[in-house]
Structure formats: C-alpha cells, structure tokens
Scaffold this motif. Structure first.
Motif, PDB file in Angstrom:
ATOM      1  N   ILE A 129      71.410 -31.225  24.283  1.00  0.00           N
ATOM      2  CA  ILE A 129      70.784 -30.086  23.452  1.00  0.00           C
ATOM      3  C   ILE A 129      69.202 -30.626  23.716  1.00  0.00           C
ATOM      4  O   ILE A 129      68.951 -31.454  23.312  1.00  0.00           O
ATOM      5  CB  ILE A 129      71.552 -30.012  22.837  1.00  0.00           C
ATOM      6  CG1 ILE A 129      73.076 -29.740  22.538  1.00  0.00           C
ATOM      7  CG2 ILE A 129      71.662 -28.728  22.348  1.00  0.00           C
ATOM      8  CD1 ILE A 129      74.224 -30.016  21.116  1.00  0.00           C
ATOM      9  N   ALA A 130      68.615 -29.550  23.812  1.00  0.00           N
ATOM     10  CA  ALA A 130      67.375 -29.563  23.560  1.00  0.00           C
ATOM     11  C   ALA A 130      66.719 -29.737  22.813  1.00  0.00           C
ATOM     12  O   ALA A 130      67.025 -29.486  21.485  1.00  0.00           O
ATOM     13  CB  ALA A 130      65.935 -28.708  24.378  1.00  0.00           C
ATOM     14  N   PRO A 131      65.306 -30.819  22.068  1.00  0.00           N
ATOM     15  CA  PRO A 131      65.322 -30.857  20.446  1.00  0.00           C
ATOM     16  C   PRO A 131      65.067 -29.842  20.247  1.00  0.00           C
ATOM     17  O   PRO A 131      65.270 -29.286  18.661  1.00  0.00           O
ATOM     18  CB  PRO A 131      64.054 -31.925  20.695  1.00  0.00           C
ATOM     19  CG  PRO A 131      64.039 -32.205  21.949  1.00  0.00           C
ATOM     20  CD  PRO A 131      64.710 -31.305  23.027  1.00  0.00           C
ATOM     21  N   ALA A 132      64.503 -28.441  20.807  1.00  0.00           N
ATOM     22  CA  ALA A 132      63.677 -27.612  20.016  1.00  0.00           C
ATOM     23  C   ALA A 132      65.010 -26.829  19.239  1.00  0.00           C
ATOM     24  O   ALA A 132      65.138 -26.127  17.868  1.00  0.00           O
ATOM     25  CB  ALA A 132      63.571 -26.257  20.393  1.00  0.00           C
ATOM     26  N   LEU A 187      72.062 -19.432  18.975  1.00  0.00           N
ATOM     27  CA  LEU A 187      70.810 -19.999  19.383  1.00  0.00           C
ATOM     28  C   LEU A 187      70.850 -20.261  20.771  1.00  0.00           C
ATOM     29  O   LEU A 187      69.271 -20.179  21.287  1.00  0.00           O
ATOM     30  CB  LEU A 187      71.486 -21.961  19.462  1.00  0.00           C
ATOM     31  CG  LEU A 187      71.078 -22.167  18.260  1.00  0.00           C
ATOM     32  CD1 LEU A 187      72.153 -23.594  17.567  1.00  0.00           C
ATOM     33  CD2 LEU A 187      70.141 -22.360  17.541  1.00  0.00           C
ATOM     34  N   LEU A 188      71.426 -19.720  21.819  1.00  0.00           N
ATOM     35  CA  LEU A 188      71.412 -19.075  23.445  1.00  0.00           C
ATOM     36  C   LEU A 188      70.266 -18.008  23.406  1.00  0.00           C
ATOM     37  O   LEU A 188      69.842 -18.140  24.336  1.00  0.00           O
ATOM     38  CB  LEU A 188      72.727 -18.874  23.974  1.00  0.00           C
ATOM     39  CG  LEU A 188      73.215 -20.306  23.617  1.00  0.00           C
ATOM     40  CD1 LEU A 188      74.848 -19.967  24.798  1.00  0.00           C
ATOM     41  CD2 LEU A 188      72.902 -21.107  24.966  1.00  0.00           C
ATOM     42  N   SER A 189      70.381 -17.205  22.512  1.00  0.00           N
ATOM     43  CA  SER A 189      69.595 -15.390  21.970  1.00  0.00           C
ATOM     44  C   SER A 189      68.262 -15.895  22.261  1.00  0.00           C
ATOM     45  O   SER A 189      67.314 -15.528  22.896  1.00  0.00           O
ATOM     46  CB  SER A 189      69.525 -14.856  21.605  1.00  0.00           C
ATOM     47  OG  SER A 189      71.790 -14.588  21.648  1.00  0.00           O
ATOM     48  N   ALA A 190      67.950 -17.262  21.712  1.00  0.00           N
ATOM     49  CA  ALA A 190      66.736 -17.382  20.213  1.00  0.00           C
ATOM     50  C   ALA A 190      65.952 -18.638  22.133  1.00  0.00           C
ATOM     51  O   ALA A 190      65.289 -18.129  21.894  1.00  0.00           O
ATOM     52  CB  ALA A 190      66.652 -17.710  18.981  1.00  0.00           C
ATOM     53  N   HIS A 191      66.628 -19.129  22.273  1.00  0.00           N
ATOM     54  CA  HIS A 191      66.141 -19.903  23.382  1.00  0.00           C
ATOM     55  C   HIS A 191      65.974 -19.781  24.642  1.00  0.00           C
ATOM     56  O   HIS A 191      66.602 -21.012  25.157  1.00  0.00           O
ATOM     57  CB  HIS A 191      66.130 -21.331  22.840  1.00  0.00           C
ATOM     58  CG  HIS A 191      66.327 -21.700  21.447  1.00  0.00           C
ATOM     59  ND1 HIS A 191      64.610 -22.297  20.989  1.00  0.00           N
ATOM     60  CD2 HIS A 191      66.934 -21.648  20.385  1.00  0.00           C
ATOM     61  CE1 HIS A 191      64.798 -22.109  19.431  1.00  0.00           C
ATOM     62  NE2 HIS A 191      65.784 -21.439  19.204  1.00  0.00           N
ATOM     63  N   ARG A 192      65.435 -18.678  25.215  1.00  0.00           N
ATOM     64  CA  ARG A 192      66.618 -19.263  26.369  1.00  0.00           C
ATOM     65  C   ARG A 192      65.702 -19.032  27.784  1.00  0.00           C
ATOM     66  O   ARG A 192      65.977 -19.514  28.811  1.00  0.00           O
ATOM     67  CB  ARG A 192      66.732 -17.168  27.057  1.00  0.00           C
ATOM     68  CG  ARG A 192      67.297 -16.300  26.000  1.00  0.00           C
ATOM     69  CD  ARG A 192      66.607 -14.434  26.397  1.00  0.00           C
ATOM     70  NE  ARG A 192      67.309 -14.335  25.543  1.00  0.00           N
ATOM     71  CZ  ARG A 192      69.043 -13.576  26.396  1.00  0.00           C
ATOM     72  NH1 ARG A 192      69.081 -13.550  27.161  1.00  0.00           N
ATOM     73  NH2 ARG A 192      69.648 -13.202  25.339  1.00  0.00           N
ATOM     74  N   ALA A 193      64.473 -19.990  27.292  1.00  0.00           N
ATOM     75  CA  ALA A 193      64.197 -20.835  28.259  1.00  0.00           C
ATOM     76  C   ALA A 193      64.197 -22.203  28.256  1.00  0.00           C
ATOM     77  O   ALA A 193      64.224 -23.171  29.420  1.00  0.00           O
ATOM     78  CB  ALA A 193      61.586 -21.129  27.591  1.00  0.00           C
ATOM     79  N   LEU A 194      65.627 -22.634  27.564  1.00  0.00           N
ATOM     80  CA  LEU A 194      66.090 -23.738  27.544  1.00  0.00           C
ATOM     81  C   LEU A 194      67.222 -23.829  28.043  1.00  0.00           C
ATOM     82  O   LEU A 194      68.386 -24.456  28.348  1.00  0.00           O
ATOM     83  CB  LEU A 194      65.885 -24.150  26.321  1.00  0.00           C
ATOM     84  CG  LEU A 194      65.856 -24.601  25.359  1.00  0.00           C
ATOM     85  CD1 LEU A 194      65.402 -25.233  24.042  1.00  0.00           C
ATOM     86  CD2 LEU A 194      64.380 -25.383  26.128  1.00  0.00           C
ATOM     87  N   TRP A 195      68.005 -22.670  29.052  1.00  0.00           N
ATOM     88  CA  TRP A 195      69.143 -22.177  29.913  1.00  0.00           C
ATOM     89  C   TRP A 195      68.443 -21.743  31.048  1.00  0.00           C
ATOM     90  O   TRP A 195      67.682 -20.555  30.656  1.00  0.00           O
ATOM     91  CB  TRP A 195      69.985 -22.791  28.926  1.00  0.00           C
ATOM     92  CG  TRP A 195      70.184 -20.855  27.864  1.00  0.00           C
ATOM     93  CD1 TRP A 195      69.511 -21.008  26.624  1.00  0.00           C
ATOM     94  CD2 TRP A 195      70.708 -20.114  28.479  1.00  0.00           C
ATOM     95  NE1 TRP A 195      70.460 -19.710  26.407  1.00  0.00           N
ATOM     96  CE2 TRP A 195      70.782 -19.192  27.420  1.00  0.00           C
ATOM     97  CE3 TRP A 195      71.921 -19.790  29.641  1.00  0.00           C
ATOM     98  CZ2 TRP A 195      71.213 -18.157  27.809  1.00  0.00           C
ATOM     99  CZ3 TRP A 195      72.480 -18.406  29.681  1.00  0.00           C
ATOM    100  CH2 TRP A 195      72.206 -17.648  28.395  1.00  0.00           C
TER     101      TRP A 195
END
Ligand code: ZN
Ligand code: ZN
Length: 410
Positions: free
Chosen positions: A4-7, A128-136
């Motif tokens: 899981i990315a730190p962000a 979390l997935l909705s808010a950090h779309r650059a990470l997946w």
C-alpha cells in the motif's frame, strides 16, 4: 514492505477517528437479514459523498463500481446484516434497535457478528480508492451484501443480475472479524469454511388420550428415536477423516401431559466440507427419517429445506500470493495459516458464480489479554464487540487494500 502506497496509509491514519465514528453509527442501528433498508441508505449516501454512483442490487444490497481506467476488474465484499440478539455489551453506542422476524416475532437487533465493522472497513476502502486514483488502475466493484446470516443475500444479488449490471471481476475478496487478537489475521487455503444444510422436519402422528396409546401414533416417541438415530450418521456412516457435524437445534411438540399429540417438529443442521460427504450425510438423514416413520407406523414426515450455505473455497494459488503479501504488510507473526472453520458463509457464491478465485480471511478483534484468558466473547454472543476498534478496522482496511492492490496496483 507494504503493498500500500504511503499516501494511502497516511490518509487511513488521518481518517481513523472518522472511521471509528462510522463504525459506531452502524453499530448503533443494526437491522435484520434482508431488511437492511436504513443500512443500505446510509451506505449509499456515503458512497455518493465520494463521487460514486451506488446501485441497489438484490433488494437491500448496495454495489459501487470504482472505475479507474484500463486494468484488472476486482471485487471486494462486505456483509451488512445484524442478528436477533439483545445486546449486552454495555457500550455507550450499544444498539437499542428492534426488528420483526419473518414469523412475526418482534425482537431486539444487534450487530452481534461484526458486520458493522465489515461495512465501515468496506466504506473506508471505497473512500481511499476513490481519493487516490493515481495509485492504482482498473476497476474495483464494492459489494455490500445483505442477508448473510440466512444465506440469502449473495443469492439475491446474483439472481438480481449482479454481473449483468456491473463488470465481472477476475477475483473476489472478503473478510470476517473474529475474537482473536486485533492486528492479526488468519487465512486458510482451499476449504475456508463449511457448507451448511438446514432442514425442518415435521412428524405426522395421530392424536389420542394419553391413556389410549393403542389409538395413537406418537410423534414424540418417533421423534426421540429419529433424533437418537441421526446421531449415528457422523459416528457410523462417515469416514473418520472426513469433516461432518450434525446438530438438532430444535425439537418441539405436544400440548399437555395427558394428550399424545398429532405432530412434532425438529430441525437438522448439517456442516460438511466436501460435496460427496455432504450428499452422503443428507441421504442418510432422509433415509433415517423415513425408516423411523415406517418403524412407527407413521405417515412419511414432511422435510423442508430451510436454507443452505455454499462452499467457501480459497483458491490455493491466490491465497498463497496474498498470504505472503499479508505477512509483508502486517508482520510475519501476525498472519496465521489456519485450518478450515466449521461455520459457514455465502461469500463463496460470488467467485463460484464466475469460476474465478476468491479469498476470505479472518481479522482479529479482541485484546490479546482477553483472548489469552479465554474471555473474548465470540460472534453471535450478546457481548461481542471489538476491544480495539482502531486496530481492528485499520487491519481490515489494510488487508482489503493489500488484496485489491496486488493486482490493481499502479
Ligand atoms: Zn458474520
Ligand atoms: Zn454471523
């Protein structure tokens, strides 16, 4: 090394108080199986708040598709129903909700199986997935399934055309809280949980005065012999190395001491972990019920199927991959490879309906001290609640994200 990315982890950490409050909100207001109307509305409202467009599937089921460009399609499932239990946890946010069972009985309702934690963790994963779309990348289908406790919800969602309405995933993940130390998880490879068959048997006798047994067919005596004989199914007809449990959870009949009644009713609950064993036990049960009726000179009993739980199969390759990642995420000593559990679940229906891998694991929710002392209340107990809410929820979210991101990671 975390998957899981730190962000994402930092956001989880920052949002922990809100997540705990979310859990308490669901804990306070549980609903009975397939009646989760307020629960579904609340889940949908949260999902909309994060820019998602929830669908209603299977009556009180809620599904959100988080689309994020090309990539794998994966599904994560959380169950949402409460139980007819009067809560006795003494928590300031204990439930005072009531509900009506299908037979009309009014009952108190409690999130006695921890599905409130499943909902909160599922919503947090969606946030979390909705808010950090650059990470997946890819698509994650979040399934908020009603009616797990009565094995009705997964079926209802599938029968409502689930996979025609949302993209079909290449793997399905889910988890359940359990009273072992918070921060730990347990995962089985292959059979994760038992299949279950529940039957209700009505014996038909002939009513007469207690002093005239010659005019009666006594369903109480017939029931007693039938139930005693059913105890021989596991001990005498099933191989010692095969798993089977058979329980008569209810036996009712009779009016008063000087009347031989005309009916008696009992229930049979069967747990098995292999289709052949399942078929054999069911066959033996029906044979004995019929034969004991013949021995009593009674009509053929009525056998009704109350419900059945499908298999819960953890794909061995997918489980091995996830287990290694869970060990990396949580620490080597926090992941236990466990044997199959005797309890049942309808989670497996989603993966099996598509022939794709599914993995289901258990997440600890009690304090290490209470667990060591044997004092941690189990699921379905009026005392069941997590001792350590942030660790329980945090572990559930982290393991859920680990499972999804190992295929969908950017
Ligand atoms: Zn449960
Ligand atoms: Zn349960």
């Amino acid at each position: 090394m975390s998957t899981i990315a730190p962000a994402l982890l930092a956001d989880l950490e920052e949002g922990m108080e809100a997540l705990e409050e979310l859990y308490r909100e669901f804990h306070r207001d549980p609903e009975l199986s397939m009646q989760e109307h307020r629960t579904a509305a609340r889940i949908a409202e949260r999902l909309r708040g994060w820019g998602l467009e929830p669908l209603t599937v299977g009556g009180t089921g809620v599904v959100a598709v988080i689309e994020n460009g090309p990539g794998p399609v994966l599904a994560y499932r959380a169950d949402t129903d409460g139980l007819p239990i009067t809560e006795d946890t003494g928590l300031p946010y204990a439930s005072e909700a009531t509900g009506t069972l299908p037979d009309g009985t009014l009952t108190r309702v409690m999130h006695g199986c921890g599905h409130d934690m499943h909902i909160a963790a599922g919503l947090e994963i969606a946030r979390l997935l909705s808010a950090h779309r650059a990470l997946w990348r890819g698509t994650v289908v979040m399934l908020f399934q009603p009616g797990e406790e009565i094995a009705a919800g997964a079926r209802a969602m599938l029968d409502d055309g689930l996979w025609d309405r949302v993209p079909a995933p290449e793997a399905v993940y889910g988890q359940h809280v359990s009273p072992f130390p918070a921060g730990r998880i347990a995962v089985a490879s292959g059979t994760a949980m038992s299949m279950a068959d529940s039957l209700q048997v009505t014996l038909h006798g002939r009513q007469a005065h207690s002093s005239r047994p010659e005019e009666a067919i006594d369903p109480i005596v017939q029931g007693a012999f039938t139930i005693a004989r059913l105890q021989t199914v596991v001990s005498r007809e099933i191989r010692g190395s095969d798993m089977a449990v058979l329980t008569i959870g209810r036996f009712a009949g009779g009016l008063k001491e000087n009347i031989i009644p005309d009916t008696a009713v009992f229930t049979v609950n069967i747990r098995t972990q292999d289709e052949k064993v399942r078929a054999r036990v069911n066959e033996c049960v029906r044979r004995i019920i019929s034969a004991e009726a013949a021995a009593s000179g009674a009509p053929e009993p009525t056998v009704e199927k109350l419900y059945e739980f499908p298999r819960c199969w953890n794909d061995p390759a997918e489980t091995a991959a996830l287990e290694a990642l869970f060990r990396a995420e949580l620490g080597e000593d926090r992941v236990v490879s466990s044997p199959p559990v005797a309890g049942s679940e309808d989670f497996g229906a989603f993966a099996d309906s598509l022939g794709v891998p599914g993995v289901y694991w258990f997440t600890g929710s009690s304090s290490a001290e209470r667990h060591a002392a044997g004092e941690a209340a189990g699921n379905h107990s009026p005392f069941f609640a997590p001792d350590d809410v942030p660790t329980t929820l945090g572990t559930a979210v982290r393991t859920g994200l680990t499972a999804l991101l190992h295929r969908a990671g950017a």
